[in-house]
Design a protein around this motif. Structure first.
Motif, PDB file in Angstrom:
ATOM      1  N   TYR A  66      10.693 -22.557 -27.613  1.00  0.00           N
ATOM      2  CA  TYR A  66       9.138 -23.025 -28.321  1.00  0.00           C
ATOM      3  C   TYR A  66       9.507 -22.763 -29.870  1.00  0.00           C
ATOM      4  O   TYR A  66       9.791 -21.382 -29.929  1.00  0.00           O
ATOM      5  CB  TYR A  66       8.468 -21.900 -27.578  1.00  0.00           C
TER       6      TYR A  66
ATOM      7  N   SER B  60       9.247 -25.074 -14.144  1.00  0.00           N
ATOM      8  CA  SER B  60       9.217 -26.173 -14.982  1.00  0.00           C
ATOM      9  C   SER B  60      10.764 -26.821 -15.181  1.00  0.00           C
ATOM     10  O   SER B  60      11.415 -26.528 -13.943  1.00  0.00           O
ATOM     11  CB  SER B  60       9.223 -25.662 -16.597  1.00  0.00           C
TER      12      SER B  60
ATOM     13  N   SER C  32      11.471 -31.577 -18.511  1.00  0.00           N
ATOM     14  CA  SER C  32       9.839 -31.902 -18.509  1.00  0.00           C
ATOM     15  C   SER C  32       9.023 -31.061 -19.690  1.00  0.00           C
ATOM     16  O   SER C  32       9.709 -29.926 -20.022  1.00  0.00           O
ATOM     17  CB  SER C  32       9.371 -31.102 -17.318  1.00  0.00           C
ATOM     18  N   PRO C  33       8.058 -31.968 -20.286  1.00  0.00           N
ATOM     19  CA  PRO C  33       7.374 -31.224 -21.231  1.00  0.00           C
ATOM     20  C   PRO C  33       6.510 -30.209 -20.801  1.00  0.00           C
ATOM     21  O   PRO C  33       5.738 -29.340 -21.476  1.00  0.00           O
ATOM     22  CB  PRO C  33       6.500 -32.368 -21.875  1.00  0.00           C
ATOM     23  N   TYR C  34       6.472 -29.914 -19.573  1.00  0.00           N
ATOM     24  CA  TYR C  34       5.292 -29.041 -18.993  1.00  0.00           C
ATOM     25  C   TYR C  34       5.719 -28.069 -18.052  1.00  0.00           C
ATOM     26  O   TYR C  34       6.968 -28.027 -17.460  1.00  0.00           O
ATOM     27  CB  TYR C  34       4.230 -29.964 -17.884  1.00  0.00           C
TER      28      TYR C  34
ATOM     29  N   ASP D 192       1.472 -27.577 -21.348  1.00  0.00           N
ATOM     30  CA  ASP D 192       2.313 -28.112 -22.414  1.00  0.00           C
ATOM     31  C   ASP D 192       3.089 -27.101 -23.062  1.00  0.00           C
ATOM     32  O   ASP D 192       2.738 -25.944 -23.687  1.00  0.00           O
ATOM     33  CB  ASP D 192       1.432 -28.689 -23.708  1.00  0.00           C
ATOM     34  N   LYS D 193       4.509 -27.121 -22.984  1.00  0.00           N
ATOM     35  CA  LYS D 193       5.423 -26.116 -23.317  1.00  0.00           C
ATOM     36  C   LYS D 193       5.527 -26.076 -24.950  1.00  0.00           C
ATOM     37  O   LYS D 193       5.806 -25.130 -25.415  1.00  0.00           O
ATOM     38  CB  LYS D 193       6.848 -26.282 -22.860  1.00  0.00           C
ATOM     39  N   SER D 194       5.102 -27.262 -25.696  1.00  0.00           N
ATOM     40  CA  SER D 194       5.228 -27.091 -27.030  1.00  0.00           C
ATOM     41  C   SER D 194       4.093 -26.446 -27.698  1.00  0.00           C
ATOM     42  O   SER D 194       3.900 -26.228 -28.785  1.00  0.00           O
ATOM     43  CB  SER D 194       5.532 -28.546 -27.616  1.00  0.00           C
TER      44      SER D 194
ATOM     45  N   ASN E  74       5.575 -36.885 -15.910  1.00  0.00           N
ATOM     46  CA  ASN E  74       5.291 -37.178 -17.123  1.00  0.00           C
ATOM     47  C   ASN E  74       3.767 -37.632 -17.226  1.00  0.00           C
ATOM     48  O   ASN E  74       2.857 -37.139 -17.963  1.00  0.00           O
ATOM     49  CB  ASN E  74       6.004 -38.024 -17.708  1.00  0.00           C
TER      50      ASN E  74
END
Ligand code: DHE
Length: 529
Positions: A386, A427, A431-433, A451-453, A498
């Motif tokens: 992150y 996760s 994956s973005p999540y 959302d990991k970002s 996704n």
């Protein structure tokens, strides 16, 4: 003595005690004891075993209740215990009845059960000899590493899923009440299960057959398989032991008594394998110590334990202990823990919610006061990148949030508010999540997608209103996420990881955990190890 003999003996002791009571009219004291035993049988025995040795719930013996004051035990009986299956008995038991049950569970057993090497060895069952099993799978799939196992708690079965077609291949009976993640052999062909009552089962996925079983304890926490696939280590609550098994046929190799230098013994909280270290790491529940047990053929410095091997011809010869233990003092009991991806730092917490970080290389606590507001369910923490740094995230069993912690400064970056305390977080690198459930309370049917970002919840799913939705596992490539509906009339729901759209539902009987062979054997970030 095998387990059947042991339980027959227990029953015999119990009968003998009852029969040897004076024949005259029952004294008032005896009447109270009998009434309490009846209360125990009616309300507690189903989960805690009729001899108080533990089942779905822990053993209720003074030896295992050392950290719980009697008045707190009464509160647990009255109000239930957060983060466990222990219900509240407020409506069913009076204060006097509760008190008598507390006195009862703090009374030592007349005879403490013995489950040592001899009993373990006698319990071993060889179902199928390795030499008689083919190394070709009896079914066809595109990718043997993308198989899944789903544990179905409703009727104690396990389903094997094809991770490409997302269809069941086979369903088989398991031991009663499996708990914790099954562990695969490094090639993914074999899987090892642990049941709460101590049975370890080795199953050959290619042949769809049990290989061997052994009862390694009376009340077991979990098991770990060495990264080289040679050993299985079992952590027990009862007796206070760790048991090392040969992964080939589960033959017992060594029993470690969990005790400190004064002889005080302890339950074992959990054991995990630490692949780059060639060791098992175990935490003790009643002694503030962490144990690293090396299975390396040449244990590194720090594992300074040597045994004397006396040989008749040449006198004394010194040989290395094949499984030496390195003991690390910690600042509080560790009820649970997980690792960073390099297995250098161990992040642990006590049930009271005190977090600490232990550096395994230097062998000491480096952060004694990590901010973990509730207690995470064991092994539920995951890590990801992150903004150029690694963060760890974990749900809390006692708080409505997910803690996100910077793994360099060990400071909390964010507490993401959730609709209730969660059990599992998952996760996948692709994956973005990150997915987290809300296991308890009125929102137990909700699952948050983070959302990991941005560390924001982007969607809250309620796939089966009113039914607990929990525990996610990804396919090997991270394209699909599988979620359990924990109900006897339940399902595993497949989502596009996704778009977060539902793809299909596979009906199952109270499915709990799901385990992808690739993700687990590669110890991927985001997956339980
Ligand atoms: Fe678990 C994993 C301990 C209650 C379902 N749980 C684990 C592990 C430990 C643990 C040590 C890691 C084992 C491993 O994979 O090697 N669990 C505890 C507790 O101390 C706690 C809070 C109280 C207890 O009853 O022992 C607890 N756990 C539960 C439940 O009530 C759950 C929801 C239902 C059940 O099966 O009893 C539950 N635990 C699970 C599952 C995993 C697990 C499904 C595996 C998660 C994974 O993804 O690997």
């Amino acid at each position: 003595m095998n387990h059947k003999t042991f339980f027959t003996l227990c029953t015999f002791c119990l009968l003998a005690t009852t029969l040897s009571a004076p024949a005259q009219a029952e004294s008032a004291e005896a009447k109270t004891v009998n009434k309490t035993q009846q209360l125990y049988r009616d309300h507690c025995a189903e989960c805690h075993n009729e001899h108080r040795l533990g089942g779905m719930g822990p053993a209720l013996l003074p030896e295992n209740l050392k950290r719980l004051k009697m008045k707190d035990a009464a509160t647990v009986i009255t109000n239930g215990r957060v983060a466990t299956q222990m219900p509240a008995f407020r409506e069913k038991l009076s204060e006097t009845e509760t008190r008598s049950l507390v006195d009862y569970i703090y009374t030592p057993l007349e005879q403490m059960p013995v489950w040592g090497m001899a009993e373990i060895r006698a319990s071993q069952i060889i179902h199928n000899k390795a030499s008689e099993l083919s190394d070709k799978p009896v079914f066809e799939v595109a990718d043997l590493l993308n198989l899944f196992l789903v544990v179905e708690l409703g009727d104690h079965h396990v389903t094997l899923l094809d991770g490409d077609k997302l269809e069941p291949i086979h369903r088989f009976k398991s031991r009663f009440a499996l708990h914790g993640g099954p562990k695969y052999s490094p090639d993914g062909r074999f899987v090892y299960f642990a049941s709460r009552d101590g049975w370890i089962s080795k199953y050959d996925i290619y042949n769809l057959k049990l290989v061997a079983e052994i009862r390694a304890g009376i009340n077991t926490r979990n098991q770990a398989v060495s990264a080289d696939g040679r050993y299985v280590m079992v952590a027990n609550y009862l007796p206070h032991t760790l048991v090392l098994l040969d992964a080939k046929d589960l033959s017992p190799i060594k029993l470690f008594e969990a005790k400190d230098h004064t002889g005080k013994t302890s339950r074992v909280s959990a054991v995990y394998t630490a692949p780059p270290r060639n060791s098992f790491i175990a935490a003790l529940k009643d002694i503030p110590e962490l144990w690293e047990i090396s299975y390396d053929d040449n244990p590194p410095a720090g594992f300074g334990f040597w045994v004397h091997d006396y040989r008749e011809d040449s006198g004394e010869k010194i040989t290395p202990d094949p499984f030496p233990v390195r003991k690390i003092e910690v600042s509080d009991y560790l009820d649970d823990f997980f690792f960073d991806q390099d297995y250098v730092n161990l992040i642990g917490a006590s049930r009271e919610g005190k977090g600490q970080v232990v550096n395994l290389d230097v062998g000491r606590v480096i952060v004694p006061d990590l901010a973990l507001p509730g207690m995470p369910h064991l092994g539920s923490g995951i890590t990801w990148e992150y903004q150029g740094r690694t963060v760890l995230a974990t749900p809390n069993l006692k708080a409505n949030n997910v803690s996100v912690i910077d793994m360099e400064s060990w400071k909390t970056i964010k507490n993401i508010e959730t609709l209730g305390p969660g059990f599992f977080m998952r996760s996948h690198k692709n994956s973005p999540y990150a997915w987290v459930d809300v296991f308890f309370g009125p929102n137990k049917d909700a699952v948050h997608v983070i959302d990991k970002s941005t560390l924001e919840i982007v969607k809250t799913l309620r796939p089966a209103p009113g039914k607990t939705a929990a525990h996610v596992e990804f396919t090997r490539d991270g394209k699909y996420a599988l979620l359990s509906i924990w109900d006897t009339d339940g399902a595993v729901i497949v989502y596009d990881a996704n778009s977060l759209e539902e793809i299909k539902r596979l009906p199952m009987n109270k499915p709990s955990g799901k385990y992808n062979v690739y993700n687990k054997t590669r110890y991927l970030e985001g997956t339980s190890h």
